[in-house]
Design a protein around this motif. Sequence first.
Motif, PDB file in Angstrom:
ATOM      1  N   PHE A  84       0.830  -1.207   0.000  1.00  0.00           N
ATOM      2  CA  PHE A  84       0.000   0.000   0.000  1.00  0.00           C
ATOM      3  C   PHE A  84       0.863   1.254   0.000  1.00  0.00           C
ATOM      4  N   PHE A  85       1.878   1.287   0.843  1.00  0.00           N
ATOM      5  CA  PHE A  85       2.709   2.486   0.989  1.00  0.00           C
ATOM      6  C   PHE A  85       3.715   2.663  -0.138  1.00  0.00           C
ATOM      7  N   ASP A  86       4.221   1.583  -0.691  1.00  0.00           N
ATOM      8  CA  ASP A  86       5.311   1.651  -1.665  1.00  0.00           C
ATOM      9  C   ASP A  86       4.785   2.055  -3.050  1.00  0.00           C
ATOM     10  N   PRO A  87       5.163   3.230  -3.553  1.00  0.00           N
ATOM     11  CA  PRO A  87       4.649   3.686  -4.854  1.00  0.00           C
ATOM     12  C   PRO A  87       5.162   2.861  -6.023  1.00  0.00           C
ATOM     13  N   THR A  88       6.202   2.071  -5.806  1.00  0.00           N
ATOM     14  CA  THR A  88       6.728   1.246  -6.898  1.00  0.00           C
ATOM     15  C   THR A  88       5.987  -0.082  -7.019  1.00  0.00           C
ATOM     16  N   ILE A  89       5.120  -0.385  -6.072  1.00  0.00           N
ATOM     17  CA  ILE A  89       4.329  -1.621  -6.113  1.00  0.00           C
ATOM     18  C   ILE A  89       2.937  -1.285  -6.643  1.00  0.00           C
ATOM     19  N   SER A  90       2.456  -2.045  -7.583  1.00  0.00           N
ATOM     20  CA  SER A  90       1.212  -1.730  -8.275  1.00  0.00           C
ATOM     21  C   SER A  90      -0.017  -1.981  -7.416  1.00  0.00           C
ATOM     22  N   LEU A  91      -1.134  -1.424  -7.876  1.00  0.00           N
ATOM     23  CA  LEU A  91      -2.421  -1.651  -7.216  1.00  0.00           C
ATOM     24  C   LEU A  91      -2.791  -3.128  -7.266  1.00  0.00           C
ATOM     25  N   ASP A  92      -2.526  -3.784  -8.382  1.00  0.00           N
ATOM     26  CA  ASP A  92      -2.840  -5.214  -8.502  1.00  0.00           C
ATOM     27  C   ASP A  92      -2.062  -6.024  -7.472  1.00  0.00           C
ATOM     28  N   ALA A  93      -0.781  -5.664  -7.284  1.00  0.00           N
ATOM     29  CA  ALA A  93       0.040  -6.382  -6.307  1.00  0.00           C
ATOM     30  C   ALA A  93      -0.479  -6.146  -4.889  1.00  0.00           C
ATOM     31  N   PHE A  94      -0.925  -4.926  -4.626  1.00  0.00           N
ATOM     32  CA  PHE A  94      -1.513  -4.622  -3.312  1.00  0.00           C
ATOM     33  C   PHE A  94      -2.751  -5.482  -3.078  1.00  0.00           C
ATOM     34  N   GLU A  95      -3.648  -5.543  -4.078  1.00  0.00           N
ATOM     35  CA  GLU A  95      -4.861  -6.334  -3.913  1.00  0.00           C
ATOM     36  C   GLU A  95      -4.532  -7.818  -3.750  1.00  0.00           C
ATOM     37  N   LYS A  96      -3.542  -8.279  -4.477  1.00  0.00           N
ATOM     38  CA  LYS A  96      -3.153  -9.691  -4.369  1.00  0.00           C
ATOM     39  C   LYS A  96      -2.683  -9.999  -2.958  1.00  0.00           C
ATOM     40  N   ARG A  97      -1.878  -9.092  -2.385  1.00  0.00           N
ATOM     41  CA  ARG A  97      -1.386  -9.327  -1.022  1.00  0.00           C
ATOM     42  C   ARG A  97      -2.525  -9.300  -0.012  1.00  0.00           C
ATOM     43  N   CYS A  98      -3.487  -8.430  -0.234  1.00  0.00           N
ATOM     44  CA  CYS A  98      -4.648  -8.393   0.666  1.00  0.00           C
ATOM     45  C   CYS A  98      -5.361  -9.736   0.676  1.00  0.00           C
ATOM     46  N   HIS A  99      -5.532 -10.313  -0.506  1.00  0.00           N
ATOM     47  CA  HIS A  99      -6.332 -11.519  -0.628  1.00  0.00           C
ATOM     48  C   HIS A  99      -5.547 -12.798  -0.371  1.00  0.00           C
ATOM     49  N   GLN A 100      -4.276 -12.622   0.027  1.00  0.00           N
ATOM     50  CA  GLN A 100      -3.512 -13.768   0.505  1.00  0.00           C
ATOM     51  C   GLN A 100      -3.846 -14.101   1.959  1.00  0.00           C
ATOM     52  N   MET A 101      -4.579 -13.185   2.611  1.00  0.00           N
ATOM     53  CA  MET A 101      -4.988 -13.433   3.992  1.00  0.00           C
ATOM     54  C   MET A 101      -6.066 -14.508   4.007  1.00  0.00           C
ATOM     55  N   ALA A 102      -5.848 -15.536   4.800  1.00  0.00           N
ATOM     56  CA  ALA A 102      -6.759 -16.674   4.825  1.00  0.00           C
ATOM     57  C   ALA A 102      -8.000 -16.378   5.655  1.00  0.00           C
ATOM     58  N   GLY A 103      -9.086 -17.089   5.337  1.00  0.00           N
ATOM     59  CA  GLY A 103     -10.308 -17.007   6.120  1.00  0.00           C
ATOM     60  C   GLY A 103     -10.841 -15.592   6.192  1.00  0.00           C
ATOM     61  N   ASP A 104     -11.228 -15.192   7.413  1.00  0.00           N
ATOM     62  CA  ASP A 104     -11.803 -13.854   7.592  1.00  0.00           C
ATOM     63  C   ASP A 104     -10.771 -12.848   8.078  1.00  0.00           C
ATOM     64  N   ARG A 105      -9.494 -13.171   7.871  1.00  0.00           N
ATOM     65  CA  ARG A 105      -8.429 -12.291   8.369  1.00  0.00           C
ATOM     66  C   ARG A 105      -8.466 -10.916   7.711  1.00  0.00           C
ATOM     67  N   LEU A 106      -8.709 -10.881   6.401  1.00  0.00           N
ATOM     68  CA  LEU A 106      -8.785  -9.602   5.704  1.00  0.00           C
ATOM     69  C   LEU A 106      -9.959  -8.783   6.225  1.00  0.00           C
ATOM     70  N   GLU A 107     -11.095  -9.461   6.432  1.00  0.00           N
ATOM     71  CA  GLU A 107     -12.270  -8.760   6.954  1.00  0.00           C
ATOM     72  C   GLU A 107     -11.964  -8.138   8.322  1.00  0.00           C
TER      73      GLU A 107
END
Length: 522
Positions: A62-85
Amino acid sequence: MSAKIGARSHPVYQRLCDLKKSGNAGRYGLLFSTQFKNYFYDTGTGKVLHIGDYEFKALQAFFDPTISLDAFEKRCHQMAGDRLEKFLTTIDSEKLLCAPPVTAMHLASDDNWLEALDSDLQQLVLEVTEACNFRCKYCIYNEDYEGNRDFGTAKMPQEIAQKAIDYLAEHSSSHFAVTFYGGGEPLANFPLVRWATEYTLEHYKDKHPTFNLTTNLTLVTDEIADFLARTPGFSVVVSLDGPEEVQNAARVYSANKPTFADAMRGLNTLSKAFIKHGKSLTINSVLIPPYTYEKLERINSFFESLDFLPPLTQCMITYPSPGTFPVENAVELMSGNPTYEFGAALNPLLKWQFEKAKQNGLSWEHTQNIYFNTMLKMMETIDGRMVTDAPDDLYHCNGCCVPGSRKLYVKANGDLLICERIGSSPIIGNIFTGIDKTLLSEKYDTEYVARSLPACKNCWAVNLCPICYANCYTEDGIDPAEKASNCNGVRSQLERCFSMFYELLEENPSALDALKETTRSS
């Protein structure tokens, strides 16, 4: 999968994606780590949260401007179960990552700060002399240093001192302080120091005045020591770099003559008087190359061995002011050597101090070392930071005092500046004509804020920044390039402060007990 699909529609998730797309997500917080844990500091609320590995990776993207939005979303959804929620719910409930935009900055809570100049002046700094009997190799008045004037001979007349003290009393509230400053050695004009102190106590005792000066010790006599010690509210900082070979390497008389023996005589004399009157001292030391840990141990052992010092004497140690002493060879020698690296920077002094604090803690029972004072102040920065339930849209120029109110520097000729720490800055008046409020407001408020705002509005450290006028002024006013050159260093320093604070809490929780007694003094 359903939890992840639900998370995509979560309003916080959508907001984070929008912030990521904006390109300035970095202003909303800081990720930092200790040896074993990861943390997140939130710009808007000042809160610090311990976070897990998946949350860390997501915020990193999220903070790193060199990392894309797609990569940010991918990392979010690597959280298992309801962890992201749960992560998104925490961000929402704690009101994190929602610091309001920085559209303006203020010197004080009340924008009518100019009115305080007439009634709330707190400190007067009198340049009682430009003369000095030393020729320290790192002095800011050294002819090889371009940031200030050269050594001088002028002494402040009694007429100017009296006018300045009367001005202070007239424009202060219930308390004020008088500092005797030498653009050299203030005791070179001790008759004026004595007269001004006695005049203040005679005419303005109801203002509860306090007094302060810094001395190189060599001009201290029994008479001077007794006066400084018995005068109520008079504190003294003494300059001493360490044992004989360390002191004489840079703190010298003209013709490179050593000063150690004379300084130690003065310290002994002053200590006896201060012990008699139940007062403590502060010692200031400057570290020049070589920056070895062996040298720091020798300096530390020296100060700890001085058994004649008053109780609660504190020792401070710093590097020379940038540009005053050649350090290039020492820096080149350390470069690439992990022994001296602390975080992403070379800082052997701070690394040594931190290790000592981890080993020994910070205790008011053991202040006579060269890490207690520095580490305590740095930990106070983190411990005393602003923490709120919800972000506030009021931003302050944190490192800046209210100019002309916090203190007033009176030069030997009566000219007024906002601070003795600024080598070159616009003069704001004269003690006989008063402060030019129009110039003061223009140079130290309007212009300063306008030229600082472009960088400050995109910085996660906006509520913590210690940069002040002293870091970025010339005779013409603010130098934005000079100010900007300090920004990366300040952010790195604050990140290290966070890491040190929480690592101390993890490894030795009692190490920070001294923070509970920060007002302790004699």
